[in-house]
Enzyme design. Structure first.
Site, PDB file in Angstrom:
ATOM      1  N   SER A  37       0.827  -1.193   0.000  1.00 38.10           N
ATOM      2  CA  SER A  37       0.000   0.000   0.000  1.00 38.10           C
ATOM      3  C   SER A  37       0.874   1.262   0.000  1.00 38.10           C
ATOM      4  O   SER A  37       1.721   1.430  -0.881  1.00 38.10           O
ATOM      5  CB  SER A  37      -0.958  -0.057   1.194  1.00 38.10           C
ATOM      6  N   ASP A  73      -8.240  -3.764  -7.036  1.00 39.35           N
ATOM      7  CA  ASP A  73      -7.901  -3.149  -5.759  1.00 39.35           C
ATOM      8  C   ASP A  73      -8.558  -1.774  -5.662  1.00 39.35           C
ATOM      9  O   ASP A  73      -8.496  -0.969  -6.595  1.00 39.35           O
ATOM     10  CB  ASP A  73      -6.376  -3.012  -5.661  1.00 39.35           C
ATOM     11  N   HIS A  92      -6.771  -5.999  -0.995  1.00 38.66           N
ATOM     12  CA  HIS A  92      -5.650  -5.072  -0.836  1.00 38.66           C
ATOM     13  C   HIS A  92      -4.538  -5.764  -0.073  1.00 38.66           C
ATOM     14  O   HIS A  92      -4.720  -6.177   1.074  1.00 38.66           O
ATOM     15  CB  HIS A  92      -6.144  -3.835  -0.086  1.00 38.66           C
TER      16      HIS A  92
END
Length: 533
Positions: free
Chosen positions: A234, A459, A488
């Protein structure tokens, strides 16, 4: 264990020459502009020299940190301002578990960042102590190293408001019904920004991704590593992209998973608008799945019916908060988990189903605050404070309310699930009092090795375009696409097509000759359906 120091006096300058290969920042040709600034690059060299000489005093971790033996903890001292490497300092908390293989198998340290900004990586070594099967092979080759980035957890933590106030509920419905609602939210956003400045103003100008990347390089030197292996998820992918740009010759291997679009004009205002649209799509993926399991959840046998149930739940909670504490804002926060992670699909649907069957306790416990958990609430407030501070400091945000209003009103029409909630979360950046910088131009520079990029194509938090963009910018990189999936964070899921390639890259340095598309990991199933199979 020594307590975390917020600001301390810097040590004396290191005069002895140390191993050049361990300390040298990437050199620029004569007249070439140094990415991130020449003064900052020199500051990193000085800080890294000190860290390499001092090393890390590894000790058993404090019991309150929840990190069992043989995990060890320590601190690395870094400058607050890298243009003033002999000025104020803070301490970065780090932890590690040593590689489990033979000495001949060890390949160095694997440093991890889970995202955020504001996420702590200190739990990473527990993948070894808890014997996580996906990391068994990699842990034979690497020391697993986690850290709290500056401002986070045990690394000079910042705060913007009272933690108990931060988690209090119910909060106002994020979707405004009137201009008065918008004015009220704008007032709260400004008060939050002012609170950050009042509580943490000294550190705020320095809470940037570039400074965190510089901290990473100082940690590398403190670990005694010439080159670093990095795993970022991320926001951690953006940290990795910035680190790879600033310190290309200090990267040995890098895996980035669920990628932030690193384009300068995307950081961070546009990135959040893109999120809103992507979350709408992923939320529909989940409600479609819920409909397919109507026999279990009884929430509707079509996506449209499940969507209507969501809207009904939302409206009811707005009229009368569930349990007195769960309104639309709390529902969005809880249901958003299902749009983030497949692992939340079943528990969120089960909780919702129980509520419709007359049991509201599970929903209140899941979506409402726990005021008795003062430690957890402080961590939540700190995480949100760092998220805000880093995104506000990294880039210049629009200051015109008309632009915010126009953009979010437009996007809300097509993506109503979380657009306004996201807008209010980021609005403090419009009235931010501390310096806002210019994002780094992420690019390939001399010495950067091939990197591995992993991404699911649906995502929501980091839309697929981000992986494609970084792939273009990091020459020679390889992209693994998990097609038809949207959870994710991909490398922590069971998908041999991906798991085997991550292991091959980290352990053997092997990459496919071209990009790879993998089938999705297994779709979650309700317990009854799984048991029947």
């Amino acid at each position: 264990m020594r307590p975390t120091a917020i600001f301390g006096a810097a040590g004396t300058a290191v005069t002895a020459a140390l191993v050049a290969g361990l300390l040298a920042a990437p050199a620029a040709d004569a007249g070439e502009r140094v990415p991130g600034g020449a003064a900052e690059a020199k500051g990193v060299q000085i800080a890294a020299a000190k860290a390499a000489k001092k090393g890390i005093k590894w000790q058993d971790c404090p019991a309150a940190w929840g990190l069992e033996k043989p995990i060890q903890c320590g601190f690395v001292t870094v400058p607050v301002d890298y243009t003033k490497p002999n000025g104020r300092t803070i301490e970065i908390a780090v932890d590690r578990v040593r590689s489990t293989g033979k000495a001949s198998e060890r390949q160095g340290a694997l440093l991890y960042n889970p995202g955020g900004p504001g996420g702590s990586g200190m739990k990473f070594p527990r993948r070894v102590t808890t014997k996580n099967p996906l990391w068994t092979k990699t842990s034979k080759a690497y020391d697993f190293v986690g850290f709290d980035p500056r401002g986070v957890g045990h690394s000079a933590p910042i705060s913007c408001t009272d933690p108990q106030k931060f988690v209090s509920a119910p909060k106002a419905d994020p979707v405004p019904d009137s201009e008065a609602d918008k004015r009220a939210q704008r007032k709260k956003a400004k008060e939050y920004a002012d609170g950050c400045h009042e509580r943490s103003g000294k550190l705020l100008p320095h809470l940037t991704t570039m400074n965190t990347a510089r901290d990473v390089d100082v940690v590398r030197a403190a670990l005694g590593e010439k080159k670093l292996n990095f795993l970022g998820i991320s926001y951690g992918t953006y940290l990795g992209a910035v680190y790879g740009t600033l310190f290309p010759s200090h990267v040995r291997r890098m895996v980035v998973d669920s990628v932030v679009n690193p384009a300068q004009d995307n950081i961070w205002y546009e990135a959040n608008l893109e999120q809103d649209v992507a979350f709408e799509g992923r939320f529909k993926d989940w409600t479609k799945w819920v409909a397919q399991h109507d026999g279990t959840f009884h929430l509707g046998n079509t996506q449209a019916k499940v969507q209507k149930q969501w809207e009904k739940l939302r409206a009811s909670a707005k009229k009368k908060p569930i349990g007195g504490v769960v309104g639309p804002a709390e529902l969005i926060s809880f249901f958003q988990d299902a749009a983030y992670y497949d692992s939340a699909w079943v528990p969120v649907a089960e909780t919702w189903s129980k509520y419709l069957a007359g049991d509201e306790k599970a929903l209140v416990e899941a979506a409402g605050p726990d005021l008795s958990d003062t430690v957890g609430n402080a961590a939540k407030e700190n995480g949100n404070a760092v998220y805000t501070a880093v995104e506000c400091a990294d880039a210049k945000w629009p200051t015109s309310w008309k632009k915010w209003d126009r953009d979010n009103t437009r996007i809300h029409q097509q993506a109503p699930f979380m657009t306004w909630a996201n807008a209010w979360m980021n609005l403090p950046c419009a009235t931010w009092k501390s310096k806002q910088g210019t994002p780094l131009e992420v690019a390939t520079h001399k010495g950067l090795p091939q990197t591995l990029i992993v991404q699911s194509d649906r995502d929501a938090a980091t839309p697929y375009v981000g992986a494609v963009e970084l792939h273009k910018r990091f020459k020679g990189s390889r992209l693994i696409t998990e097609k038809g999936a949207g959870s994710h964070g991909v490398v922590g899921l069971v998908n041999p097509c991906i798991n085997d390639r991550v292991d091959a890259y980290l352990i053997e340095g092997k990459l496919d000759a071209k990009d790879v598309t993998c089938a999705p990991h297994a779709t979650p199933e309700p317990p009854k359906a799984a048991a029947a199979k």
